[in-house]
Motif scaffolding. Sequence first.
Motif, PDB file in Angstrom:
ATOM      1  N   THR A  28      48.406 -36.735  -1.398  1.00  0.00           N
ATOM      2  CA  THR A  28      47.281 -37.427  -2.027  1.00  0.00           C
ATOM      3  C   THR A  28      45.960 -36.716  -1.773  1.00  0.00           C
ATOM      4  OG1 THR A  28      48.432 -39.536  -1.693  1.00  0.00           O
ATOM      5  CG2 THR A  28      46.084 -39.647  -2.197  1.00  0.00           C
ATOM      6  N   LEU A  29      45.125 -36.699  -2.813  1.00  0.00           N
ATOM      7  CA  LEU A  29      43.783 -36.137  -2.731  1.00  0.00           C
ATOM      8  C   LEU A  29      42.784 -37.211  -3.134  1.00  0.00           C
ATOM      9  CD1 LEU A  29      41.707 -33.725  -2.634  1.00  0.00           C
ATOM     10  CD2 LEU A  29      42.219 -33.396  -5.069  1.00  0.00           C
ATOM     11  N   CYS A  30      41.725 -37.364  -2.350  1.00  0.00           N
ATOM     12  CA  CYS A  30      40.650 -38.302  -2.676  1.00  0.00           C
ATOM     13  C   CYS A  30      39.352 -37.518  -2.792  1.00  0.00           C
ATOM     14  CB  CYS A  30      40.527 -39.382  -1.600  1.00  0.00           C
ATOM     15  SG  CYS A  30      39.243 -40.624  -1.948  1.00  0.00           S
ATOM     16  N   ILE A  31      38.692 -37.643  -3.937  1.00  0.00           N
ATOM     17  CA  ILE A  31      37.434 -36.928  -4.187  1.00  0.00           C
ATOM     18  C   ILE A  31      36.304 -37.937  -4.262  1.00  0.00           C
ATOM     19  CG2 ILE A  31      36.208 -35.325  -5.702  1.00  0.00           C
ATOM     20  CD1 ILE A  31      38.902 -34.410  -6.783  1.00  0.00           C
ATOM     21  N   GLU A  32      35.278 -37.742  -3.423  1.00  0.00           N
ATOM     22  CA  GLU A  32      34.119 -38.637  -3.385  1.00  0.00           C
ATOM     23  C   GLU A  32      32.848 -37.845  -3.637  1.00  0.00           C
ATOM     24  OE1 GLU A  32      31.110 -41.206  -3.053  1.00  0.00           O
ATOM     25  OE2 GLU A  32      33.218 -41.778  -3.308  1.00  0.00           O
ATOM     26  N   ASP A  33      32.034 -38.349  -4.557  1.00  0.00           N
ATOM     27  CA  ASP A  33      30.819 -37.646  -4.965  1.00  0.00           C
ATOM     28  C   ASP A  33      29.742 -37.662  -3.886  1.00  0.00           C
ATOM     29  OD1 ASP A  33      28.924 -36.351  -6.499  1.00  0.00           O
ATOM     30  OD2 ASP A  33      28.288 -38.167  -7.534  1.00  0.00           O
ATOM     31  N   ARG A  34      29.632 -38.774  -3.138  1.00  0.00           N
ATOM     32  CA  ARG A  34      28.551 -38.898  -2.159  1.00  0.00           C
ATOM     33  C   ARG A  34      29.101 -39.033  -0.741  1.00  0.00           C
ATOM     34  NH1 ARG A  34      24.256 -43.121  -4.435  1.00  0.00           N
ATOM     35  NH2 ARG A  34      23.011 -42.178  -2.754  1.00  0.00           N
TER      36      ARG A  34
END
Length: 217
Positions: A28-34
């Motif tokens: 799993t990959l989680c991408i967060e902008d801030r």
Amino acid sequence: MYYDLIVLGGGPGGYLAAERAGQAGLKTLCIEDRHMGGTCLNEGCIPTKTLLHSAKLYDHALDSAAYGVTAESVRVDHAAVIARKERVIKTLVGGVCAAMKASGVTTVNGRAVITGKDPAGYSVKANGDRYVGKNLIIATGSESVLPPIEGLRESLNSGFAVTNREHPCNISCFNDIHKRNSYSSPNFNACVIFRLRTSRRRITIHSKIITRSTATS
């Protein structure tokens, strides 16, 4: 890089989904902008609750004599209130990051763009890198409908409106009896807006003052 699941957004919806997927054995990959934890942990729910708790303690101390407890020279140290808020945020965000790591979730800080879908899966770019996921969860949150107050959107986007480190200014609001009041305090002043009701003729903001202050009609 290929993943079983890509999650866009590291708020409560996104990081919990990523954590559960990782625990289930999915790559799993989680991408967060801030910031991991999203608005809730960093600028919204948690910070406002810590400020509310400090305000309640202050208000209770002012009325403590009625319960047989005498407190003298009660005041609010705004810098200490903000420092405590920052510690709470750091602790909770650190816990989220630790849980993600323990669940085997890869995290990326950056703005993600969905670039397409092919037989291999969903293609996402972030920070110039391309990621492919068999499954995709979009948990980027929502956008509030804001009243036309100059500078409000910019303040909310920066987090300043909720978590500013300056001494709060006076607040004007509409209370439950629809009577306009101005509340001021030499050290600390806060207001919580519970709900917004709209009708054809007017907008009524229901609010509750959470600190003791002087009111003038």
